[in-house]
Design a protein around this motif. Sequence first.
Motif, PDB file in Angstrom:
ATOM      1  N   PHE A 195     -39.831 -21.951  34.348  1.00 54.62           N
ATOM      2  CA  PHE A 195     -40.793 -22.523  33.406  1.00 54.62           C
ATOM      3  C   PHE A 195     -42.181 -22.274  33.973  1.00 54.62           C
ATOM      4  O   PHE A 195     -42.693 -23.026  34.777  1.00 54.62           O
ATOM      5  N   ASP A 196     -42.755 -21.183  33.551  1.00 53.90           N
ATOM      6  CA  ASP A 196     -44.065 -20.751  34.026  1.00 53.90           C
ATOM      7  C   ASP A 196     -45.115 -21.296  33.078  1.00 53.90           C
ATOM      8  O   ASP A 196     -45.058 -21.067  31.880  1.00 53.90           O
ATOM      9  N   GLU A 197     -46.105 -22.017  33.600  1.00 55.19           N
ATOM     10  CA  GLU A 197     -47.135 -22.627  32.766  1.00 55.19           C
ATOM     11  C   GLU A 197     -48.369 -21.740  32.622  1.00 55.19           C
ATOM     12  O   GLU A 197     -49.412 -22.196  32.140  1.00 55.19           O
ATOM     13  N   THR A 198     -48.258 -20.471  33.032  1.00 54.08           N
ATOM     14  CA  THR A 198     -49.327 -19.537  32.760  1.00 54.08           C
ATOM     15  C   THR A 198     -49.571 -19.476  31.253  1.00 54.08           C
ATOM     16  O   THR A 198     -48.645 -19.372  30.469  1.00 54.08           O
ATOM     17  N   VAL A 199     -50.838 -19.517  30.853  1.00 57.46           N
ATOM     18  CA  VAL A 199     -51.182 -19.400  29.432  1.00 57.46           C
ATOM     19  C   VAL A 199     -51.346 -17.924  29.094  1.00 57.46           C
ATOM     20  O   VAL A 199     -52.074 -17.194  29.765  1.00 57.46           O
ATOM     21  N   GLU A 200     -50.626 -17.486  28.068  1.00 59.43           N
ATOM     22  CA  GLU A 200     -50.641 -16.072  27.724  1.00 59.43           C
ATOM     23  C   GLU A 200     -50.521 -15.884  26.225  1.00 59.43           C
ATOM     24  O   GLU A 200     -50.255 -16.822  25.466  1.00 59.43           O
ATOM     25  N   ILE A 201     -50.714 -14.653  25.808  1.00 60.92           N
ATOM     26  CA  ILE A 201     -50.470 -14.238  24.430  1.00 60.92           C
ATOM     27  C   ILE A 201     -49.098 -13.587  24.385  1.00 60.92           C
ATOM     28  O   ILE A 201     -48.769 -12.750  25.220  1.00 60.92           O
ATOM     29  N   ARG A 202     -48.277 -13.981  23.419  1.00 64.29           N
ATOM     30  CA  ARG A 202     -46.913 -13.460  23.313  1.00 64.29           C
ATOM     31  C   ARG A 202     -46.616 -13.061  21.872  1.00 64.29           C
ATOM     32  O   ARG A 202     -46.919 -13.783  20.946  1.00 64.29           O
ATOM     33  N   GLU A 203     -45.995 -11.916  21.715  1.00 67.48           N
ATOM     34  CA  GLU A 203     -45.518 -11.478  20.412  1.00 67.48           C
ATOM     35  C   GLU A 203     -44.071 -11.934  20.223  1.00 67.48           C
ATOM     36  O   GLU A 203     -43.240 -11.751  21.097  1.00 67.48           O
ATOM     37  N   ILE A 204     -43.778 -12.535  19.092  1.00 67.84           N
ATOM     38  CA  ILE A 204     -42.409 -12.924  18.730  1.00 67.84           C
ATOM     39  C   ILE A 204     -42.147 -12.431  17.317  1.00 67.84           C
ATOM     40  O   ILE A 204     -42.906 -12.738  16.410  1.00 67.84           O
ATOM     41  N   SER A 205     -41.089 -11.667  17.139  1.00 68.82           N
ATOM     42  CA  SER A 205     -40.829 -11.110  15.812  1.00 68.82           C
ATOM     43  C   SER A 205     -39.365 -10.768  15.614  1.00 68.82           C
ATOM     44  O   SER A 205     -38.641 -10.518  16.560  1.00 68.82           O
ATOM     45  N   LEU A 206     -38.980 -10.744  14.365  1.00 70.14           N
ATOM     46  CA  LEU A 206     -37.661 -10.275  13.961  1.00 70.14           C
ATOM     47  C   LEU A 206     -37.822  -9.404  12.721  1.00 70.14           C
ATOM     48  O   LEU A 206     -38.607  -9.740  11.829  1.00 70.14           O
ATOM     49  N   PRO A 207     -37.088  -8.289  12.640  1.00 74.06           N
ATOM     50  CA  PRO A 207     -37.175  -7.446  11.450  1.00 74.06           C
ATOM     51  C   PRO A 207     -36.458  -8.090  10.275  1.00 74.06           C
ATOM     52  O   PRO A 207     -35.673  -9.021  10.437  1.00 74.06           O
ATOM     53  N   ALA A 208     -36.727  -7.591   9.100  1.00 72.95           N
ATOM     54  CA  ALA A 208     -36.009  -8.057   7.907  1.00 72.95           C
ATOM     55  C   ALA A 208     -34.529  -7.709   8.031  1.00 72.95           C
ATOM     56  O   ALA A 208     -34.150  -6.752   8.713  1.00 72.95           O
ATOM     57  N   GLU A 209     -33.694  -8.504   7.373  1.00 78.29           N
ATOM     58  CA  GLU A 209     -32.251  -8.248   7.398  1.00 78.29           C
ATOM     59  C   GLU A 209     -31.667  -8.508   6.012  1.00 78.29           C
ATOM     60  O   GLU A 209     -31.927  -9.552   5.407  1.00 78.29           O
ATOM     61  N   VAL A 210     -30.874  -7.556   5.530  1.00 80.10           N
ATOM     62  CA  VAL A 210     -30.236  -7.672   4.218  1.00 80.10           C
ATOM     63  C   VAL A 210     -28.749  -7.950   4.404  1.00 80.10           C
ATOM     64  O   VAL A 210     -28.065  -7.236   5.139  1.00 80.10           O
ATOM     65  N   TRP A 211     -28.259  -8.989   3.737  1.00 76.95           N
ATOM     66  CA  TRP A 211     -26.826  -9.253   3.656  1.00 76.95           C
ATOM     67  C   TRP A 211     -26.360  -8.941   2.243  1.00 76.95           C
ATOM     68  O   TRP A 211     -27.017  -9.304   1.263  1.00 76.95           O
ATOM     69  N   TYR A 212     -25.220  -8.254   2.130  1.00 78.79           N
ATOM     70  CA  TYR A 212     -24.660  -7.879   0.838  1.00 78.79           C
ATOM     71  C   TYR A 212     -23.554  -8.883   0.499  1.00 78.79           C
ATOM     72  O   TYR A 212     -22.486  -8.866   1.109  1.00 78.79           O
ATOM     73  N   CYS A 213     -23.853  -9.752  -0.437  1.00 81.42           N
ATOM     74  CA  CYS A 213     -22.978 -10.880  -0.745  1.00 81.42           C
ATOM     75  C   CYS A 213     -22.224 -10.645  -2.048  1.00 81.42           C
ATOM     76  O   CYS A 213     -22.780 -10.091  -3.007  1.00 81.42           O
ATOM     77  N   LEU A 214     -20.972 -11.094  -2.095  1.00 82.99           N
ATOM     78  CA  LEU A 214     -20.207 -11.050  -3.333  1.00 82.99           C
ATOM     79  C   LEU A 214     -20.461 -12.335  -4.098  1.00 82.99           C
ATOM     80  O   LEU A 214     -20.142 -13.425  -3.636  1.00 82.99           O
ATOM     81  N   GLN A 215     -21.066 -12.189  -5.260  1.00 83.70           N
ATOM     82  CA  GLN A 215     -21.442 -13.324  -6.105  1.00 83.70           C
ATOM     83  C   GLN A 215     -20.456 -13.449  -7.262  1.00 83.70           C
ATOM     84  O   GLN A 215     -20.207 -12.490  -7.989  1.00 83.70           O
ATOM     85  N   ALA A 269     -19.133  -4.310   1.177  1.00 89.00           N
ATOM     86  CA  ALA A 269     -19.076  -5.260   0.056  1.00 89.00           C
ATOM     87  C   ALA A 269     -18.393  -4.629  -1.155  1.00 89.00           C
ATOM     88  O   ALA A 269     -17.599  -5.281  -1.842  1.00 89.00           O
ATOM     89  N   GLN A 270     -18.677  -3.360  -1.413  1.00 91.15           N
ATOM     90  CA  GLN A 270     -18.092  -2.679  -2.562  1.00 91.15           C
ATOM     91  C   GLN A 270     -16.575  -2.564  -2.419  1.00 91.15           C
ATOM     92  O   GLN A 270     -15.834  -2.738  -3.399  1.00 91.15           O
ATOM     93  N   ARG A 271     -16.086  -2.277  -1.208  1.00 89.88           N
ATOM     94  CA  ARG A 271     -14.650  -2.155  -0.988  1.00 89.88           C
ATOM     95  C   ARG A 271     -13.936  -3.480  -1.278  1.00 89.88           C
ATOM     96  O   ARG A 271     -12.883  -3.501  -1.936  1.00 89.88           O
ATOM     97  N   VAL A 272     -14.518  -4.578  -0.812  1.00 91.13           N
ATOM     98  CA  VAL A 272     -13.894  -5.889  -1.052  1.00 91.13           C
ATOM     99  C   VAL A 272     -14.008  -6.254  -2.527  1.00 91.13           C
ATOM    100  O   VAL A 272     -13.081  -6.824  -3.111  1.00 91.13           O
ATOM    101  N   LYS A 273     -15.122  -5.915  -3.146  1.00101.27           N
ATOM    102  CA  LYS A 273     -15.322  -6.174  -4.579  1.00101.27           C
ATOM    103  C   LYS A 273     -14.215  -5.507  -5.394  1.00101.27           C
ATOM    104  O   LYS A 273     -13.611  -6.123  -6.296  1.00101.27           O
ATOM    105  N   GLU A 274     -13.953  -4.241  -5.095  1.00107.60           N
ATOM    106  CA  GLU A 274     -12.922  -3.508  -5.826  1.00107.60           C
ATOM    107  C   GLU A 274     -11.529  -4.079  -5.548  1.00107.60           C
ATOM    108  O   GLU A 274     -10.686  -4.139  -6.455  1.00107.60           O
ATOM    109  N   LYS A 275     -11.295  -4.509  -4.314  1.00108.20           N
ATOM    110  CA  LYS A 275      -9.995  -5.094  -3.965  1.00108.20           C
ATOM    111  C   LYS A 275      -9.769  -6.399  -4.723  1.00108.20           C
ATOM    112  O   LYS A 275      -8.681  -6.653  -5.247  1.00108.20           O
ATOM    113  N   LEU A 276     -10.812  -7.238  -4.797  1.00109.28           N
ATOM    114  CA  LEU A 276     -10.694  -8.503  -5.526  1.00109.28           C
ATOM    115  C   LEU A 276     -10.420  -8.261  -7.007  1.00109.28           C
ATOM    116  O   LEU A 276      -9.608  -8.947  -7.629  1.00109.28           O
ATOM    117  N   ALA A 277     -11.110  -7.273  -7.563  1.00106.61           N
ATOM    118  CA  ALA A 277     -10.925  -6.982  -8.989  1.00106.61           C
ATOM    119  C   ALA A 277      -9.532  -6.427  -9.266  1.00106.61           C
ATOM    120  O   ALA A 277      -8.866  -6.802 -10.245  1.00106.61           O
TER     121      ALA A 277
END
Length: 281
Positions: free
Chosen positions: A62-82, A128-136
């Motif tokens: 636990f370092d108490e040095t004061v600094e500038i930090r970048e924190i990021s996450l890229p976008a993420e797409v989930w393909y859901c069966l609706q 998702a498409q493979r499971v969609k076709e299997k369900l149908a």
Amino acid sequence: MQRRRRTERKHTRTGGGFATRVMLFFSAVIILAGIANRFTGGDELTATVLATPSPTPLTAAFDETVEIREISLPAEVWYCLQSGIFSSEAAAREKSLAYSDRGAPGFVSPESGKFRVLLSAYASREDAQRVKEKLAGQQSVETYIYEMVRPALHLQLTGMRGQLDVLDAAAALLPELAQSWRETALTLDQGQTSLTEVQELAAEQQEQCHVMLNVLQERFLSPMPTLAQQLQALLTQAEASARRVQDAVGQGRTAASAQLKMEALAGHQALKDVWETILAE
């Protein structure tokens, strides 16, 4: 572009650590209040935008040095069966129960006054498409592929290094937990994962969340800044998810599969909602 860092004061205290690195990408601005009481002189923890990604190591102390930090996450797409979309939440919840006995829990996802009923999620449209076709074809269940998109989160924070470490680690861990539920549900359905392995995974994830929550609590005095509170709430939800999965394993493979899908969708939805809230501020 190398990450810019300004050190104003340094003092190192031993404590728990995290051995990982996170790649960071930024597009939002937030101001985090409430952390000033950890500084002398009333400094404020702030965040601004950076355009270029850079790696960030997580330190073991636990370092108490004061600094500038970048924190990021890229976008993420989930393909859901609706299986349906409704204007009434009650109608959506009724529909959500239709396939629970087949290992498809029917997660209700609210969006713009509508309520989607989602059965499962996949990393690719092809899966998702493979499971969609299997369900149908095999169960006469018609579904639609809905893309649930968690937006990119791009922040630059200024604060104590030890505090930024735990925010960094939590932001990286949470999407991985949701992805793990999603992929485990798939491999369980395919017979590639045993119930014992699911139980072990859930116990491991519960412990990860528990440790992260403890460190978060130790490194921030009350009141926590907004981002820390948001990550704390998500970690608490993830810890509860792990307990529910462990309980479901005792009820058999179908119940475990359904619970894994439910927790995966709930985790991704929660992250999506929090990320959108941060970007709107």
